[in-house]
Design an enzyme around this catalytic site. Structure first.
Site, mmCIF file in Angstrom:
data_model
loop_
_atom_site.group_PDB
_atom_site.id
_atom_site.type_symbol
_atom_site.label_atom_id
_atom_site.label_comp_id
_atom_site.label_asym_id
_atom_site.label_seq_id
_atom_site.Cartn_x
_atom_site.Cartn_y
_atom_site.Cartn_z
ATOM 1 N N ASP A 298 0.835 -1.211 0.000
ATOM 2 C CA ASP A 298 0.000 0.000 0.000
ATOM 3 C C ASP A 298 0.870 1.261 0.000
ATOM 4 O OD1 ASP A 298 -2.381 1.334 -0.038
ATOM 5 O OD2 ASP A 298 -2.736 1.204 2.124
ATOM 6 N N ASN B 285 -10.884 -2.646 -5.548
ATOM 7 C CA ASN B 285 -10.122 -1.608 -6.256
ATOM 8 C C ASN B 285 -10.763 -1.213 -7.590
ATOM 9 O OD1 ASN B 285 -6.903 -2.738 -5.011
ATOM 10 N ND2 ASN B 285 -8.128 -1.022 -4.294
HETATM 11 C C1 IPE Z 1 -5.575 -2.720 -0.157
HETATM 12 O O1 IPE Z 1 -5.202 -1.410 -0.383
HETATM 13 C C2 IPE Z 1 -5.575 -3.478 -1.440
HETATM 14 C C3 IPE Z 1 -4.271 -3.642 -2.064
HETATM 15 C C4 IPE Z 1 -3.119 -3.331 -1.543
HETATM 16 C C5 IPE Z 1 -4.289 -4.239 -3.369
HETATM 17 P P1 IPE Z 1 -6.297 -0.259 -0.548
HETATM 18 O O2 IPE Z 1 -5.537 1.013 -0.695
HETATM 19 O O3 IPE Z 1 -7.216 -0.616 -1.629
HETATM 20 O O4 IPE Z 1 -7.074 -0.343 0.826
HETATM 21 P P2 IPE Z 1 -7.949 0.708 1.614
HETATM 22 O O5 IPE Z 1 -8.999 1.207 0.680
HETATM 23 O O6 IPE Z 1 -7.023 1.806 2.057
HETATM 24 O O7 IPE Z 1 -8.498 -0.053 2.786
HETATM 25 C C1 IPE Z 2 -1.448 0.167 -3.444
HETATM 26 O O1 IPE Z 2 -1.260 1.542 -3.472
HETATM 27 C C2 IPE Z 2 -1.690 -0.427 -4.807
HETATM 28 C C3 IPE Z 2 -3.087 -0.786 -5.069
HETATM 29 C C4 IPE Z 2 -4.054 -0.819 -4.209
HETATM 30 C C5 IPE Z 2 -3.428 -1.125 -6.445
HETATM 31 P P1 IPE Z 2 -2.486 2.548 -3.474
HETATM 32 O O2 IPE Z 2 -2.845 2.820 -4.901
HETATM 33 O O3 IPE Z 2 -3.579 2.080 -2.613
HETATM 34 O O4 IPE Z 2 -1.806 3.848 -2.858
HETATM 35 P P2 IPE Z 2 -2.448 4.852 -1.824
HETATM 36 O O5 IPE Z 2 -2.922 4.057 -0.658
HETATM 37 O O6 IPE Z 2 -3.576 5.536 -2.539
HETATM 38 O O7 IPE Z 2 -1.327 5.775 -1.476
HETATM 39 MG MG MG Z 3 -4.070 2.346 -0.645
#
Ligand code: IPE
Ligand code: IPE
Ligand code: MG
Length: 235
Positions: free
Chosen positions: A14, A62
């Site tokens: 993340d 997502n």
């Molecule tokens: C969790 O991250 C899913 C992945 C790392 C693929 P998100 O960024 O989607 O999670 P939330 O929305 O902060 O809980």
């Molecule tokens: C994790 O990074 C990757 C996916 C969930 C695809 P994020 O895209 O969630 O990055 P933040 O949390 O918005 O910084």
């Molecule tokens: Mg995220």
């Protein structure tokens, strides 16, 4: 004392978006960098003796993101997977995927299948990429699989135990020993719910693209400082 190496490590990768915006870049740049970090980490972690590394790359939830971001990620998966089969082969890493087909496009699905096929004989550790994955969805899919086996007389209801559930998840893998979520969020966001029942959990503030080898070493130190009791009494 000898360093304990976890058998199965899970990483909720993340913070790609925040890594990019904090540098004045587009979120997509963070995803690109995150993919590079993933390859470096997989090599490092599996060489350390970890047998399985499961990573959360894209959740079923997502798909709620903008079309632009989802399209970018899907294209990154297609190009990234096709372009890294030989790299995984030279590091003897077997890649498997966990997740549902729908609503992934055939192009993404085929790139996943090519990666699985192209690395299936490798023996130096498993990289399990959770893509279009949800922990609850996996439990639903496993329940359906087991009910079908009962209906077809392959097993009886009495055969349904914690072990048979584990064996009928997307892959027959041991439980997660160490769960890492980068970027400072302290939640599991529907990742491998069944597998993490007794996982030790580590939540560094580092955004995933910066979570390189030395960051994993810190996670390992943390893991080694823990006293795993599994419900028993401290000796
Ligand atoms: C969790 O991250 C899913 C992945 C790392 C693929 P998100 O960024 O989607 O999670 P939330 O929305 O902060 O809980
Ligand atoms: C994790 O990074 C990757 C996916 C969930 C695809 P994020 O895209 O969630 O990055 P933040 O949390 O918005 O910084
Ligand atoms: Mg995220």
């Amino acid at each position: 004392m000898e360093e304990k190496i976890p058998t199965h490590v899970g990483i909720i990768l993340d913070g790609n978006g925040r890594w990019a915006t904090s540098r004045g870049l587009k979120r997509s740049e963070g995803h690109k960098e995150g993919f590079e970090t993933l390859k470096i980490l997989a090599k490092y972690i599996l060489k350390k003796g970890v047998k399985i590394l499961s990573v959360f790359a894209f959740s079923t939830e997502n798909f709620k993101r903008s079309k632009e971001e989802v399209d970018y990620l899907m294209n990154l998966f297609i190009k990234g997977f096709k372009g890294s089969i030989s790299e995984f082969n030279s590091n003897n890493i077997k890649v498997v995927f966990s997740g549902r087909k729908e609503p992934l496009s055939d192009d993404v699905w085929n790139a996943m299948k090519e990666m699985e096929d192209g690395t299936k004989d490798n023996t130096g550790g498993i990289l399990n990429i959770c893509l279009n994955y949800g922990g609850r969805a996996e439990i639903v899919d496993t329940t359906k699989k087991l009910i079908n086996k009962v209906i077809n007389n392959e097993i009886s209801i009495e055969d349904i135990t914690e072990e048979t559930i584990e064996k009928n998840l997307y892959h027959d893998l041991p439980p997660i020993d160490l769960l890492i979520r980068t970027s400072g969020e302290v939640r599991v966001s529907n990742f491998m719910l069944y597998q993490m029942a007794y996982a030790e959990m580590y939540f560094p503030d580092t955004y995933f693209p910066d979570f390189k080898e030395s960051e994993f070493d810190k996670a390992l130190l943390y893991y080694n400082s823990r006293d795993r009791r599994f419900g028993g009494i401290k000796k």
